[in-house]
Structures are given as C-alpha cells and as structure tokens.
Scaffold this motif. Sequence first.
Motif, mmCIF file in Angstrom:
data_model
loop_
_atom_site.group_PDB
_atom_site.id
_atom_site.type_symbol
_atom_site.label_atom_id
_atom_site.label_comp_id
_atom_site.label_asym_id
_atom_site.label_seq_id
_atom_site.Cartn_x
_atom_site.Cartn_y
_atom_site.Cartn_z
ATOM 1 N N THR A 67 0.849 -1.197 0.000
ATOM 2 C CA THR A 67 0.000 0.000 0.000
ATOM 3 C C THR A 67 0.883 1.244 0.000
ATOM 4 O O THR A 67 1.981 1.258 0.571
ATOM 5 N N CYS A 68 0.402 2.272 -0.676
ATOM 6 C CA CYS A 68 1.124 3.545 -0.742
ATOM 7 C C CYS A 68 0.108 4.663 -0.567
ATOM 8 O O CYS A 68 -0.799 4.816 -1.392
ATOM 9 N N ASP A 69 0.263 5.415 0.498
ATOM 10 C CA ASP A 69 -0.673 6.496 0.792
ATOM 11 C C ASP A 69 -0.255 7.758 0.050
ATOM 12 O O ASP A 69 0.094 8.773 0.644
ATOM 13 N N GLU A 70 -0.270 7.663 -1.287
ATOM 14 C CA GLU A 70 0.125 8.773 -2.153
ATOM 15 C C GLU A 70 -0.924 8.979 -3.230
ATOM 16 O O GLU A 70 -1.555 8.030 -3.700
ATOM 17 N N GLU A 71 -1.106 10.247 -3.616
ATOM 18 C CA GLU A 71 -1.881 10.564 -4.811
ATOM 19 C C GLU A 71 -0.880 10.774 -5.939
ATOM 20 O O GLU A 71 -0.011 11.638 -5.841
ATOM 21 N N VAL A 72 -0.980 9.962 -6.980
ATOM 22 C CA VAL A 72 0.041 9.972 -8.020
ATOM 23 C C VAL A 72 -0.578 10.264 -9.386
ATOM 24 O O VAL A 72 -1.754 9.987 -9.635
ATOM 25 N N LEU A 73 0.265 10.817 -10.271
ATOM 26 C CA LEU A 73 -0.137 11.083 -11.652
ATOM 27 C C LEU A 73 0.459 10.000 -12.540
ATOM 28 O O LEU A 73 1.678 9.829 -12.586
ATOM 29 N N TYR A 74 -0.393 9.268 -13.235
ATOM 30 C CA TYR A 74 0.066 8.175 -14.078
ATOM 31 C C TYR A 74 0.587 8.715 -15.408
ATOM 32 O O TYR A 74 -0.155 9.322 -16.186
ATOM 33 N N ILE A 75 1.892 8.482 -15.670
ATOM 34 C CA ILE A 75 2.483 8.814 -16.965
ATOM 35 C C ILE A 75 2.804 7.528 -17.731
ATOM 36 O O ILE A 75 2.676 7.451 -18.934
ATOM 37 N N GLY A 76 3.209 6.482 -17.008
ATOM 38 C CA GLY A 76 3.345 5.165 -17.610
ATOM 39 C C GLY A 76 4.710 4.858 -18.180
ATOM 40 O O GLY A 76 5.737 5.333 -17.688
ATOM 41 N N SER A 101 -2.246 18.508 -11.094
ATOM 42 C CA SER A 101 -1.075 17.631 -11.070
ATOM 43 C C SER A 101 0.060 18.171 -10.208
ATOM 44 O O SER A 101 0.986 17.424 -9.865
ATOM 45 N N LYS A 102 0.002 19.436 -9.871
ATOM 46 C CA LYS A 102 1.096 20.065 -9.123
ATOM 47 C C LYS A 102 1.282 19.402 -7.764
ATOM 48 O O LYS A 102 0.320 19.183 -7.018
ATOM 49 N N GLY A 103 2.528 19.076 -7.447
ATOM 50 C CA GLY A 103 2.844 18.469 -6.163
ATOM 51 C C GLY A 103 2.613 16.977 -6.098
ATOM 52 O O GLY A 103 2.930 16.351 -5.074
ATOM 53 N N LYS A 104 2.073 16.387 -7.154
ATOM 54 C CA LYS A 104 1.825 14.948 -7.155
ATOM 55 C C LYS A 104 3.097 14.198 -7.551
ATOM 56 O O LYS A 104 3.898 14.667 -8.345
ATOM 57 N N LYS A 105 3.255 12.999 -7.000
ATOM 58 C CA LYS A 105 4.302 12.115 -7.465
ATOM 59 C C LYS A 105 3.929 11.603 -8.855
ATOM 60 O O LYS A 105 2.761 11.525 -9.217
ATOM 61 N N ILE A 106 4.939 11.264 -9.637
ATOM 62 C CA ILE A 106 4.751 10.788 -11.004
ATOM 63 C C ILE A 106 4.943 9.273 -11.021
ATOM 64 O O ILE A 106 5.962 8.758 -10.542
ATOM 65 N N LEU A 107 3.991 8.573 -11.601
ATOM 66 C CA LEU A 107 4.064 7.124 -11.720
ATOM 67 C C LEU A 107 4.578 6.800 -13.124
ATOM 68 O O LEU A 107 3.877 7.016 -14.117
ATOM 69 N N ALA A 108 5.822 6.305 -13.220
ATOM 70 C CA ALA A 108 6.430 6.088 -14.535
ATOM 71 C C ALA A 108 7.457 4.973 -14.482
ATOM 72 O O ALA A 108 8.129 4.762 -13.466
#
Length: 340
Positions: A67-76, A101-108
């Motif tokens: 589990t990861c308590d993060e809100e992330v932006l999916y880039i792929g 999207s500002k301040g979100k971690k990027i999922l890539a």
Amino acid sequence: MIDEKMIDNSKAQITEYQGAYIIPDEQCLFAFDEKGKFIEYTSKRRLHKKGYATREDIDPKAAEWETCDEEVLYIGFLRGHWGHFLVDSTVRMWALSREVSKGKKILAKIEGMESFYRQWFALWGIDLDRDVICPSKPTRFSKVLVPDISYYPRFFLKKEYIEPFRYVSETVSATESFPEVYDKLYLSRSRIARGSKQLGEKYIEELFEKSGYKVLYPEEISFKEQVWYYSHCREMVATTGTVAHNILFAKEGTKLVILNRYPETPGHQDIINYASNAEVVEIPVYVKGCDHDNNLMVLTPELQSFCDKSGIDTSSYDRKKEVLSRLLFRIPKAYKLYWK
C-alpha cells in the motif's frame, strides 16, 4: 496527407481513481480501478501492431498488496528511443502543466535515456529521484490520476499532444541563453549513419551549408541546446525519419523541408506536421531501390528546382562523387571494401 477523421477536438481529461491498483512488469505499469477493472491504455503501444497491450481484470481480494498512501499522476511507460519518446512517451505529459497535477508524485517506468528524462522532468520542477515512483511490487495507491492519451497512431490526435513540446521550448528559451541563433538549420544524419548503407547526405548537406544554413548533428549537442536552436529558427531542413520529428519544438509556422531519402513517408510525420502547424515542403532525393535501411541521396531534378528557387548554389556539387556513391550503393562488395 492526414486523415481528418483522426482529429479529435474533444478536450483531454484527467480521471481520478480512488484506491487504484498498479501491477508492474518488466516494462509496463498496468493500472486497475478499485474494483479491479483494467484501465484502458495503461500499458504500452505495440509497435508495428494495432492497439495497446491489454490485461484481464483482476480480483483485488485474491492477493496481498503493498500500500502507498500517495496521490500519483500516471504517466506510464517511457521509451528509451528518441523517436518513440516523441510519439509515445509524451502522450500524457500535457497533464504535467495542469494545476491538479502540481505536487503529485509521477508514476512512470523508464526504459532508458535516464539522464535525458532527468533533464526533461526538471523543466517542470520534477526531481527524478524524489518525485518519480516506479513500484517493484503490486501496489494499491490512495488515488491515481490518469490523463487521457493525446495521440494514438492511426486512431486519433488531440490538440493537447503539442503542449509538452511548446512548454519545453518556452521554458528553455526563458531560462537558457546560448550564444547563437540561426534562421536556417540543416539537421544532419551523416555522422550517426556512418558505416551504414545510407549514402550521399554529406554532399547534399554541403550545398546547404555553403548557402548559409547551420548544420547541426543533434546527437553531438545537448538536449537544451537542440531545443534552443529548433525554437529560434525560421526554417529547418531534415531527412526522412526521426530527425524531422524535431519540428515539434519549433514555433508555429516554421518551414520544414523534408528531404525524402526513400519513397515511403513515416507514419507519424504527417501527424507531427499537423500538430506543429508547420509549413512543410517534401522533396524526393533518392534513387531507385532505396528503402528505410539502404538509401542513397543525390541532387535530383526536384531538389535542383528547390535550390534554384531558394537561392542555394549547387555549382559545387560533385557528380563524380555521386557516381562513386551510386557504385557503392549498387555493388555490395564495393561498399564493404570502401568502409574497410
């Protein structure tokens, strides 16, 4: 010509998925909603085949999840090839400029060119080590934001596709200061293609250079320097292929002269020309029998006509060297001996 049916004028959206699941493999980051339904296009586009890879829906209760308590932006999936970066890896990056999207971690998942991606993301204030997440195990995130893809080859193009390139060009122009600006560029492949059966460009390149075009070898200069030159020129000359895709970084209305080194037009170029709003001129410069891997560029009547109209002096073009190139192109043994 671009198929008008491909132009999608609908606005790209960012969809939020609460409690979404991510399953990594060697390349992809497959995403599923909280009920386990596969989220379309969260894979990679299958090259030379139709469609994106798909996955069957999952049963979230059937396995243990990190589990990861993060809100992330999916880039792929981010490809490690310049041409495929331009047409595949950037298709969700329009969302990087959106407030949500500002301040979100990027999922890539980065396949290669890590040093380049470090520079690329830094232009948005994103640190590759701190802000980009790539889970190694199946993981449930508190929220995953999934932007629509802006370009799907053979299917659709949205106006958002060009946004990351415009943003990067404007940012580099505002933050960097390289000493020179050139109105006319010639982007050469003659050095990167050395040793392969792609002949004759050096002689064509010299004609443009003697007439005031600045010859650039993109692989030999930094990424930011490339963007600086592309975004400040009024005319760009390039041969068929990935090198011509760099028009994406130029201003709207920039003239793009494509020297076709083989008959076929690469599938992405028409879309890129349209998205860039470039003024495009295509000129055949190949001899009979040329293809993607084996080609010979010569001063064709069509190129001669273009040069005459553009004030490019061709009097120094050496027909004797062209004869040698034709022999090398037609006789495999001569070609092998030449490079030895």
